[in-house]
Design a protein around this motif. Sequence first.
Motif, PDB file in Angstrom:
ATOM      1  N   ASN A 112      29.342  25.951 -10.774  1.00 14.25           N
ATOM      2  CA  ASN A 112      28.013  26.555 -10.699  1.00 14.25           C
ATOM      3  C   ASN A 112      27.342  26.701 -12.065  1.00 14.25           C
ATOM      4  O   ASN A 112      26.270  27.284 -12.156  1.00 14.25           O
ATOM      5  N   SER A 139      25.942  17.848   2.190  1.00 17.45           N
ATOM      6  CA  SER A 139      25.237  19.023   2.706  1.00 17.45           C
ATOM      7  C   SER A 139      24.910  18.789   4.177  1.00 17.45           C
ATOM      8  O   SER A 139      24.006  18.018   4.518  1.00 17.45           O
ATOM      9  N   LYS A 181      29.476  21.000   2.494  1.00 19.92           N
ATOM     10  CA  LYS A 181      28.663  22.218   2.477  1.00 19.92           C
ATOM     11  C   LYS A 181      28.099  22.443   3.875  1.00 19.92           C
ATOM     12  O   LYS A 181      27.559  21.534   4.503  1.00 19.92           O
ATOM     13  N   ILE A 238      31.895  24.613   0.686  1.00 15.10           N
ATOM     14  CA  ILE A 238      30.734  25.374   0.218  1.00 15.10           C
ATOM     15  C   ILE A 238      30.079  26.042   1.413  1.00 15.10           C
ATOM     16  O   ILE A 238      29.479  25.384   2.266  1.00 15.10           O
ATOM     17  N   CYS A 244      26.770  28.919  -1.231  1.00 18.70           N
ATOM     18  CA  CYS A 244      25.462  28.388  -1.614  1.00 18.70           C
ATOM     19  C   CYS A 244      24.366  29.080  -0.798  1.00 18.70           C
ATOM     20  O   CYS A 244      24.475  29.202   0.417  1.00 18.70           O
ATOM     21  N   SER A 273      20.479  28.732   0.277  1.00 16.12           N
ATOM     22  CA  SER A 273      19.397  27.750   0.354  1.00 16.12           C
ATOM     23  C   SER A 273      18.050  28.450   0.440  1.00 16.12           C
ATOM     24  O   SER A 273      17.860  29.332   1.283  1.00 16.12           O
ATOM     25  N   THR A 306      22.735  32.906 -10.192  1.00 15.77           N
ATOM     26  CA  THR A 306      23.012  31.475 -10.192  1.00 15.77           C
ATOM     27  C   THR A 306      24.179  31.106 -11.100  1.00 15.77           C
ATOM     28  O   THR A 306      24.627  29.961 -11.085  1.00 15.77           O
ATOM     29  N   SER A 326      27.239  31.815  -8.159  1.00 13.60           N
ATOM     30  CA  SER A 326      27.294  30.999  -6.945  1.00 13.60           C
ATOM     31  C   SER A 326      26.248  29.896  -7.024  1.00 13.60           C
ATOM     32  O   SER A 326      25.426  29.859  -7.946  1.00 13.60           O
ATOM     33  N   LEU A 327      26.286  29.002  -6.041  1.00 11.71           N
ATOM     34  CA  LEU A 327      25.345  27.889  -6.003  1.00 11.71           C
ATOM     35  C   LEU A 327      24.046  28.273  -5.292  1.00 11.71           C
ATOM     36  O   LEU A 327      24.075  29.055  -4.331  1.00 11.71           O
ATOM     37  N   ARG A 371      20.511  26.328  -3.689  1.00 13.45           N
ATOM     38  CA  ARG A 371      19.872  25.050  -3.358  1.00 13.45           C
ATOM     39  C   ARG A 371      18.407  25.304  -3.010  1.00 13.45           C
ATOM     40  O   ARG A 371      18.088  26.211  -2.242  1.00 13.45           O
TER      41      ARG A 371
END
Length: 729
Positions: A169, A254, A305, A372, A400, A402, A426, A429-430, A432
Amino acid sequence: RFWNQADADGDESLSRREINKFLKDLNLSIPKEALDDAFQRVDKDKNHRLDFEEFKLLYISLSKSPKLDTLSRSLSDHQSTEEAQHLDGMIQRLQGFFKDIQKEDLDSAKLTEMITVARGSQFLNSQQMLEDIHFTFRLLLSNIQNCAIDPWKLYYNEEYHQELERPLNHYFISSSHNTYLSGDQLRSKSTLFSYQAALEAGCRCVEIDCWDGKDGVPVVYHGFTLTTKLKFPDVIQTIKEFAFDKSDLPLILSLENHCSVPQQDAMAKTLIEVLGIENIKFLRPGEVEKVAPSPLALRRKFLIKGAKLRETLEEEEEDTDEEEEELSPTKKPAHRAEQNRVQPGGGQLKHTAGNNKKKPKVSKALSDITYIGSAPPAKVVKSWKDGDLLAAPSMHPSDCCSLKENVLEKGDLQEVPRARAVMQSTQKSLFRIYPLGSRVGSTNYMPSPHWGVGSQLVALNFQNIETPMRVNQALFNVGGRCGYVQKPPSRLLSRKDATECGQSLGLQAVELTVEVISGHWIPLPFQTNKVKVINPFVKAMVLYSGLSNKGPVDMTVEEKRTDTVYDNGFNPEFQKSDGFKFLCSDSECDMLMLEVWTEHRATSVMVGYFCARVCDLRQGYRFVPLYGLGGKLMANTLDDPTCPGLLVKLAITPTDKQRTCVSTNLSPSGIVSSAVLPAMGGLTKIRSIGKSLTSSACDVASSACDVAVLAKESIEAAIAPPKQTAVAM
C-alpha cells in the motif's frame, strides 16, 4: 546509417536528387538557394556529387544549433588554445559543464563513455571529435543519457528493485477500469485483446465484471447494457497468458461480482485450475498480516480483489459499488428511497427501508482465495470528514476501499487536516478510485488529485488515450512500465512526522522554469497526408494535483507556447528564450506536460508529447523523448539516435510560495458536474430496466448522454481555452 539511407542506389556517391529526397526524409525543407550554397561548400572536388566525407560535412552543417554552439564556445573561454586542442582538456571542460549547469558529478571515464555512445563507433577517432566539438556537444545533449528523467528510472532493473521492498500500500499501482471494453460503456465490444493491451501497457490491476451466464458458466460484460459478453474462463486464460510478459510484479484481479453462489463457485474453480493455486496469494485460516507484503515479495503472484466472508454475517462484504453508484455527487433523492434493485443471484429484490441491511451471498470457495477484501466507503469517508480516524471501520492492510472519482475531488477533503487523514488511511490500506457512471463515452478524470492524497489504485479507461491517460502513462513510465511507483515521502509520513508538520502537509513547493530550445527528429503527424513538411511549435503546461500546504489550490492549467518554426522537423530552434515559469505547490504530484504541434493552414495538429512529475525532472539542458498520441514512444528504443524529442533547459528552485488557495465550492469541475449530472438522470432510469433493455432503449440512453455531453462541453468552453486538433497515434 544515414549514408546508406541516402545512397539508395549504392553507387557510393549522392546526386542532388538523392540529397533532396534525403532532406525530405529528415522532414526538412530548405530554399533552393540555401541548399545550393551548402552543397557547393561541401563539394570539395566540384564534381556535383557528394562522397561519404562530403556527406558528413553536409549533415553536420544541417545539424547546427546557434544556441548550443554559443554555449559550447563559452566552455573554452577560460582555457588556452593549447589546452582546448587536447582531448583531456575538452573532457575537463565538459566535466565542469555537467557539474555547474547539469548538477552532475561525472568522472572522465563515464563522460567518455557517454560521448562514445552519443557519437557511435566513429568517435573512436578522438581527433574527429575535437574537430567537430560543437557537433559532439549537440549529440551529447540530444541523447537519452541526458534525459530529463534519470535514465535508470526508465528501466526495470535490479537498481529499481531497491524501491520495491516496502509494503504494497506504499505504491501507486497502474489500474484499469472495465478492462474488457474496447469502446464506450453502453454498446461497445468486450474483447480479450483489451486485457492483453492493458497488460502490455504495464497495467497491474485489471477489472472483471462477472455475471451469471448460460450452462453455469459466468460471463464478463457491463451489466444491463448492449456490450458484448465474454466467457469468464476465456478471460482468465488470456490474463494468465499475458500477465507477466511486461512486468513480473503482482497482478490484481478486481472482481466486481454479480453472480449467484453456484457460479461464484465456478469462478473459484476456474481461477484455481487456470492460474494454479500456488500462484494465487491468499491468507489461510487463522493467518493474519500486520503489514502488507512488498511487490518484490509477491512477484508473479495473482491477488484476487473482491467480497470476502468475515467471521460473522454482519461483517459479510459487498463489492458491487460501481453498479450501485449514485449519479448525484451528494445524496440520493427522497423519491428514490424505494426502488428495484438487482439481486446478485439474479431476479429483483425490493429495496426498501425495511431491508436496507440485506447483503448478497458470497461463495466460501471464492472468498477463501480472495486476498484483497472490501471496506465500506461511506463509513471511511465519514471518518475523514469528522476528523476521527478511530471511528473508521477496521481495515486489514490488504483491504481496499473503492470510491467514486468525485469523493476525493470535493474541496472539503483537500483541506489540510482532512487531507492528512486521507493520506494516513492510504498508508495502511488500499484505496481504489473509479469513474462515475455518467462517463458512458469512457472518458477519464484527471488522476493527479487522487495520487495527491495517496490513493493507490486510480482506475482509468485504458481504451481512451487522452490527456488523463497520458498523465497516467507518464507516471508509470518510471521503472520501465512495471506498474508500481513508490509514493513520494510526503505521502508516507508517520503519525509523529505528520504532527511535526503542524498545519502543513509536508509538500515540496518549487518554482519551475522551462525553456524550450530546439526539436530533434520531429516526425510528420500520424495518418495526415495533407501535411508535407512540419511547422512545429511547443505548448508547455503544468497539470496540478490541487493540493498545497495551505489547502486546495487553483488547478487552472496555465498553457504557454513557443513561436512556430516553419518547414523544419529535423532540428527546429525556438527563439523565445526567457523561459516559461510555473509555481508548483506539490512538486511530487504536479505534472509537466510538453506538447508538440504543427501549424497547417487554418488549424493545428498535435504530433506528440512528453509528460513527467516535476519531482522526477533533472535540472539543466535536458533531452525529453516524445511519445505518440497513443502513448507509445516515437522510436523503437529510448537509445535510438533518431528518437524524436526536444532539448529544454530546466530550472527547479525550492520556494515557500504557494499557489492561490480557492473556495472549496467554486471549482470548475463542480460547476460542470452540477450542470451535467441532472441530464444524465435518464441513463440511470434506463439501466434500471435491467434484463429488458433493448436496442431502442439503449439508443435513448445514448441520446440522453449526448445531450449531457454537449452541455458539459458548452460549460467547459466557457472556462477553458478552445482545443485544437489532435491526431491519434
